[in-house]
Design an enzyme around this catalytic site. Structure first.
Site, PDB file in Angstrom:
ATOM      1  N   LYS A 278       5.703 -19.141   8.738  1.00 43.69           N
ATOM      2  CA  LYS A 278       6.595 -20.283   8.603  1.00 43.69           C
ATOM      3  C   LYS A 278       8.050 -19.809   8.470  1.00 43.69           C
ATOM      4  O   LYS A 278       8.303 -18.676   8.050  1.00 43.69           O
ATOM      5  CB  LYS A 278       6.243 -21.084   7.339  1.00 43.69           C
ATOM      6  CG  LYS A 278       4.937 -21.834   7.390  1.00 43.69           C
ATOM      7  CD  LYS A 278       4.689 -22.539   6.067  1.00 43.69           C
ATOM      8  CE  LYS A 278       3.388 -23.321   6.091  1.00 43.69           C
ATOM      9  NZ  LYS A 278       3.454 -24.502   6.961  1.00 43.69           N
ATOM     10  N   ARG A 352      -7.426 -27.041   8.032  1.00 47.77           N
ATOM     11  CA  ARG A 352      -8.631 -27.556   8.705  1.00 47.77           C
ATOM     12  C   ARG A 352      -9.715 -26.487   8.802  1.00 47.77           C
ATOM     13  O   ARG A 352     -10.892 -26.802   8.880  1.00 47.77           O
ATOM     14  CB  ARG A 352      -8.243 -28.094  10.082  1.00 47.77           C
ATOM     15  CG  ARG A 352      -7.746 -27.079  11.070  1.00 47.77           C
ATOM     16  CD  ARG A 352      -6.916 -27.684  12.193  1.00 47.77           C
ATOM     17  NE  ARG A 352      -5.617 -28.117  11.712  1.00 47.77           N
ATOM     18  CZ  ARG A 352      -4.710 -28.714  12.475  1.00 47.77           C
ATOM     19  NH1 ARG A 352      -4.963 -28.937  13.760  1.00 47.77           N
ATOM     20  NH2 ARG A 352      -3.546 -29.088  11.965  1.00 47.77           N
TER      21      ARG A 352
END
Length: 495
Positions: A278, A352
């Site tokens: 990130k 996920r």
């Protein structure tokens, strides 16, 4: 803070502060009229002078009125009667909370029973009132060398009409439990990631099991998860020195053999993005990526405080997503607990990956319904901002129940579609499924990914990326949402 409910006349209540409502029309309600009469028209006099216009959240403090037993009276504006809704009511109660913080005295009496909120009864009015008052006392100063000053206010009396007293008492009881759960979740979210790692969350769950009878806690470590075949979960945790784990909680408060409701929480205690690193700006807030797991723990805390007659299962998928020589690479293919294979195109879509194995694991409990809660996608913030949680489901009845619970708890969600056409974005030439579906409809395709692992039961997904915490500035911090929504959902199931 202690809340008590009394059916007592306002002029006769002994308290450091008595709080009374005044609308924009400056017409006093029945309770305020009784105080005005007892004090020889003192309230009417200040209103005639124009000292208070009755706008939502305006306050005016009156000292030592003759004829009443309270030491002081705090007038609070409630606005126009036909415009007072949940949002305005929160503004009113927040103003009361702020005013009481700056006053002396260990107690206050709130005579707000005459206030009417659009579409809400005494129960709903009181729920918001107590949640705002109790939540407004929250302070996180564990790591401050100078702690916040102790607040003298410790007891609040809610005055109620006899006909509504049972409703008000129930609402106050529920609200206190919900606020306790929210504050538990807020504490976990606000902790720094060097303290709140996967093992710490597991320990908090174990402590909850010690504090409350009827809660069984099991922790599946990486060795056990490897034996089970949870390759997707392990693909995330393998890059960190902090071992990952799946925490399993079982509360059997309902009938023996009755199908449980299941809550599954994403517990990424810090998310660097892994190899798909990130940007550095704001990365400190990635400690909040475990707020799904925190909200599940907070909801369990509320349910346990209330001893709800319901069977519950909680599954917390806890890991740290770090870049290292052992971290998963984009392009790696892993086998999930369900046997399906996943091509990992982006390691920053890790939530996920841990959730899919947790959702497969929960199937063994034969749940009546499963709700997963996750700070899953930045796309949800783009779509819904920070006001509303995203909701997707494979069962319309479950979706309707959650939307209704959010509306009743004033912790709202909004349903997004889960059409089969979106599934095509997850096609992979090398595996059964890719872990991302491209830039379009990112929130929906993330839910589509999870839906591949939930075909055995009614399932809903709550994306709380926008609602779980407040970003930046002095107000930065975890919110405790969606504990009110989830607890309301459980309360509805009990009823």
């Amino acid at each position: 803070m202690e809340f008590v409910v009394k059916n007592t006349k306002a002029p006769a209540i002994k308290a450091a502060t008595l709080v009374l409502p005044v609308g924009e029309d400056l017409v006093l309600g029945t309770t305020a009229q009784s105080v005005d009469a007892a004090s020889a028209g003192a309230i009417a006099t200040v209103l005639k002078r124009g000292d208070l216009q009755g706008k939502p959240g305006q306050t005016l403090l009156l000292q030592q009125l003759s004829g009443i037993k309270a030491e002081r009276v705090l007038l609070v504006g409630t606005g126009k009667a036909d415009e007072l809704d949940n949002r305005q009511w929160r503004k009113v109660v927040t103003a009361v909370t702020g005013a009481l913080k700056n006053l002396g005295g260990s107690d206050a009496a709130l005579a707000l029973q005459d206030v009417q909120i659009k579409g809400r009864d005494a129960y709903a009015r009181t729920r918001i009132l107590v949640e705002v008052l109790a939540g407004g006392q929250y302070v996180f100063d564990r790591f401050k060398s100078k702690k916040a000053d102790a607040r003298p206010l410790s007891r609040i009396t809610l005055l109620s009409d006899k006909t509504e007293q049972a409703q008000v008492e129930q609402a106050a009881n529920h609200a206190q439990a919900i606020t306790t759960g929210m504050n538990f979740a807020r504490d976990l979210g606000n902790l720094p990631p060097n303290v709140c790692h996967p093992s710490y969350i597991a320990e908090q769950a174990r402590q909850l099991g010690k504090d409350f009878k009827g809660l069984k806690v099991e922790v599946l470590d990486e060795k056990k998860l490897r034996e089970l075949g949870a390759g997707s979960f392990l693909a995330v945790s393998q890059g960190s020195d902090q071992p990952g784990c799946i925490v399993v909680m079982q509360y059997n408060g309902g009938k023996k053999g009755e199908q449980p409701y299941a809550l599954v929480g994403k517990g990424i205690t810090f998310d660097t993005g892994g190899i798909s690193l990130k940007p550095g700006l704001g990365m400190d807030e990635m400690k909040y990526d475990m707020c799904g797991a925190a909200s599940v723990l907070g909801t369990f805390r509320a349910a346990l405080e209330l001893q709800l007659p319901i069977n519950l299962v909680g599954v917390l998928a806890c890991a740290e997503n770090m870049p290292s020589g052992g971290a998963t690479r984009p392009g790696d293919i892993v086998t999930t607990l369900s046997g399906q294979t996943v091509e990992i195109l982006n390691t920053d879509a890790e939530g996920r990956l841990v959730l899919c194995d947790a959702l497969t694991y929960v199937e063994r409990f034969k749940p009546r319904a499963v709700i997963d809660v996750a700070t899953l996608t930045g796309a949800c913030i783009v779509a819904l901002g920070s006001q509303t949680s995203g909701l997707m489901s494979n069962d319309e009845e479950l979706a309707r129940q959650l939307l209704g619970a959010g509306q009743n708890a004033d912790d709202r969600a909004w349903q997004l579609p889960l059409f089969d056409e979106y599934q095509e974005q997850l096609d992979s030439p090398f595996a059964d499924i890719a872990n991302i579906g491209g830039p379009k409809a990112g929130t929906i395709t993330a839910a589509c990914f999870l839906s591949r692992f939930t075909k055995a039961y009614a399932w809903a997904h709550l994306d709380i990326a926008g609602t779980a915490w407040i970003s930046g500035g002095k107000e930065k911090g975890a919110t405790g949402r969606p504990v009110p929504l989830l607890t309301q959902y459980l309360l509805d199931r009990v009823e």
